[in-house]
Write a protein that holds these residues in place. Structure first.
Motif, mmCIF file in Angstrom:
data_model
loop_
_atom_site.group_PDB
_atom_site.id
_atom_site.type_symbol
_atom_site.label_atom_id
_atom_site.label_comp_id
_atom_site.label_asym_id
_atom_site.label_seq_id
_atom_site.Cartn_x
_atom_site.Cartn_y
_atom_site.Cartn_z
ATOM 1 N N ARG A 182 84.573 75.583 58.365
ATOM 2 C CA ARG A 182 85.314 75.077 59.517
ATOM 3 C C ARG A 182 85.045 73.587 59.764
ATOM 4 O O ARG A 182 85.968 72.822 60.038
ATOM 5 C CB ARG A 182 84.956 75.902 60.750
ATOM 6 N N GLU A 183 83.771 73.161 59.664
ATOM 7 C CA GLU A 183 83.409 71.793 60.015
ATOM 8 C C GLU A 183 83.511 70.813 58.855
ATOM 9 O O GLU A 183 83.559 69.612 59.080
ATOM 10 C CB GLU A 183 81.980 71.762 60.566
ATOM 11 N N LEU A 184 83.518 71.304 57.625
ATOM 12 C CA LEU A 184 83.511 70.399 56.475
ATOM 13 C C LEU A 184 84.670 70.648 55.521
ATOM 14 O O LEU A 184 85.520 69.797 55.330
ATOM 15 C CB LEU A 184 82.181 70.521 55.718
ATOM 16 N N LEU A 185 84.694 71.806 54.921
ATOM 17 C CA LEU A 185 85.635 72.051 53.824
ATOM 18 C C LEU A 185 87.090 72.056 54.263
ATOM 19 O O LEU A 185 87.969 71.644 53.495
ATOM 20 C CB LEU A 185 85.274 73.357 53.119
ATOM 21 N N ASP A 186 87.377 72.500 55.493
ATOM 22 C CA ASP A 186 88.755 72.484 55.979
ATOM 23 C C ASP A 186 89.230 71.073 56.317
ATOM 24 O O ASP A 186 90.413 70.853 56.528
ATOM 25 C CB ASP A 186 88.899 73.380 57.212
ATOM 26 N N ARG A 187 88.313 70.111 56.369
ATOM 27 C CA ARG A 187 88.654 68.743 56.756
ATOM 28 C C ARG A 187 88.557 67.746 55.610
ATOM 29 O O ARG A 187 88.767 66.564 55.818
ATOM 30 C CB ARG A 187 87.719 68.282 57.868
ATOM 31 N N CYS A 188 88.170 68.196 54.430
ATOM 32 C CA CYS A 188 87.953 67.297 53.298
ATOM 33 C C CYS A 188 88.865 67.649 52.131
ATOM 34 O O CYS A 188 89.183 68.808 51.914
ATOM 35 C CB CYS A 188 86.516 67.402 52.789
ATOM 36 N N LEU A 189 89.208 66.632 51.389
ATOM 37 C CA LEU A 189 89.869 66.826 50.109
ATOM 38 C C LEU A 189 88.821 66.515 49.048
ATOM 39 O O LEU A 189 88.379 65.376 48.923
ATOM 40 C CB LEU A 189 91.070 65.892 49.965
ATOM 41 N N LEU A 190 88.385 67.524 48.347
ATOM 42 C CA LEU A 190 87.322 67.373 47.358
ATOM 43 C C LEU A 190 87.939 67.179 45.982
ATOM 44 O O LEU A 190 88.835 67.914 45.586
ATOM 45 C CB LEU A 190 86.400 68.595 47.392
ATOM 46 N N TRP A 191 87.441 66.183 45.251
ATOM 47 C CA TRP A 191 88.042 65.804 43.985
ATOM 48 C C TRP A 191 87.496 66.580 42.794
ATOM 49 O O TRP A 191 88.225 66.868 41.864
ATOM 50 C CB TRP A 191 87.852 64.312 43.752
ATOM 51 N N ASN A 192 86.196 66.872 42.799
ATOM 52 C CA ASN A 192 85.608 67.559 41.655
ATOM 53 C C ASN A 192 84.295 68.211 42.102
ATOM 54 O O ASN A 192 83.921 68.147 43.274
ATOM 55 C CB ASN A 192 85.385 66.596 40.488
ATOM 56 N N GLU A 193 83.605 68.825 41.166
ATOM 57 C CA GLU A 193 82.362 69.528 41.505
ATOM 58 C C GLU A 193 81.300 68.557 42.014
ATOM 59 O O GLU A 193 80.557 68.881 42.943
ATOM 60 C CB GLU A 193 81.836 70.273 40.275
ATOM 61 N N ARG A 194 81.221 67.384 41.415
ATOM 62 C CA ARG A 194 80.226 66.391 41.855
ATOM 63 C C ARG A 194 80.459 65.994 43.310
ATOM 64 O O ARG A 194 79.532 65.904 44.105
ATOM 65 C CB ARG A 194 80.304 65.165 40.950
ATOM 66 N N HIS A 195 81.709 65.789 43.681
ATOM 67 C CA HIS A 195 82.057 65.441 45.059
ATOM 68 C C HIS A 195 81.741 66.603 45.999
ATOM 69 O O HIS A 195 81.227 66.394 47.107
ATOM 70 C CB HIS A 195 83.537 65.057 45.128
ATOM 71 N N LEU A 196 82.027 67.822 45.578
ATOM 72 C CA LEU A 196 81.710 69.006 46.371
ATOM 73 C C LEU A 196 80.215 69.112 46.606
ATOM 74 O O LEU A 196 79.767 69.341 47.730
ATOM 75 C CB LEU A 196 82.220 70.269 45.685
ATOM 76 N N ARG A 197 79.424 68.933 45.562
ATOM 77 C CA ARG A 197 77.962 69.020 45.708
ATOM 78 C C ARG A 197 77.429 67.936 46.646
ATOM 79 O O ARG A 197 76.550 68.196 47.459
ATOM 80 C CB ARG A 197 77.286 68.932 44.345
ATOM 81 N N ALA A 208 79.095 66.506 49.135
ATOM 82 C CA ALA A 208 79.512 66.875 50.485
ATOM 83 C C ALA A 208 78.641 68.008 51.038
ATOM 84 O O ALA A 208 78.241 67.983 52.207
ATOM 85 C CB ALA A 208 80.984 67.282 50.495
ATOM 86 N N LEU A 209 78.315 68.981 50.210
ATOM 87 C CA LEU A 209 77.476 70.090 50.658
ATOM 88 C C LEU A 209 76.048 69.635 50.967
ATOM 89 O O LEU A 209 75.438 70.112 51.928
ATOM 90 C CB LEU A 209 77.469 71.215 49.626
ATOM 91 N N ARG A 210 75.514 68.704 50.181
ATOM 92 C CA ARG A 210 74.180 68.154 50.483
ATOM 93 C C ARG A 210 74.186 67.412 51.816
ATOM 94 O O ARG A 210 73.273 67.566 52.629
ATOM 95 C CB ARG A 210 73.726 67.218 49.368
ATOM 96 N N GLU A 211 75.201 66.615 52.054
ATOM 97 C CA GLU A 211 75.315 65.889 53.325
ATOM 98 C C GLU A 211 75.437 66.873 54.489
ATOM 99 O O GLU A 211 74.809 66.690 55.525
ATOM 100 C CB GLU A 211 76.535 64.966 53.303
ATOM 101 N N TYR A 212 76.255 67.903 54.314
ATOM 102 C CA TYR A 212 76.439 68.878 55.391
ATOM 103 C C TYR A 212 75.145 69.643 55.650
ATOM 104 O O TYR A 212 74.791 69.896 56.800
ATOM 105 C CB TYR A 212 77.571 69.855 55.073
#
Length: 85
Positions: free
Chosen positions: A10-25, A27-31
């Protein structure tokens, strides 16, 4: 765990456009850091799991004119607020 996943989505993934696995990782570390060190949790009296509840502010001057700083994370998706020294 289900609550964490729901909050993350709800707070991160629904608000982001993630480009690849590196970007996802990234974003998840920051969250994860935001969730554990800055995000207020109702069950912990509005404290974060890795941060103690601050002492109440009783100084009238500080109450009338609070000096609060905002730090944006992940391009403004997440916001951290803290008292400025």
């Amino acid at each position: 765990m289900e609550r964490w996943v729901q909050s993350c989505r709800r707070e991160l993934l629904d608000r982001c456009l993630l480009w690849n696995e590196r970007h996802l990782r990234h974003a998840l570390r920051e969250y994860e850091e935001f969730y554990n060190e800055h995000r207020a949790h109702q069950a912990l009296a509005q404290a974060a799991p890795l941060r103690a509840v601050p002492d109440p502010n009783t100084d009238p001057a500080a109450i009338v004119n609070p000096n609060v700083r905002r730090r944006d994370r992940l391009g403004g998706v997440l916001h951290e607020y803290s008292h400025a020294a």
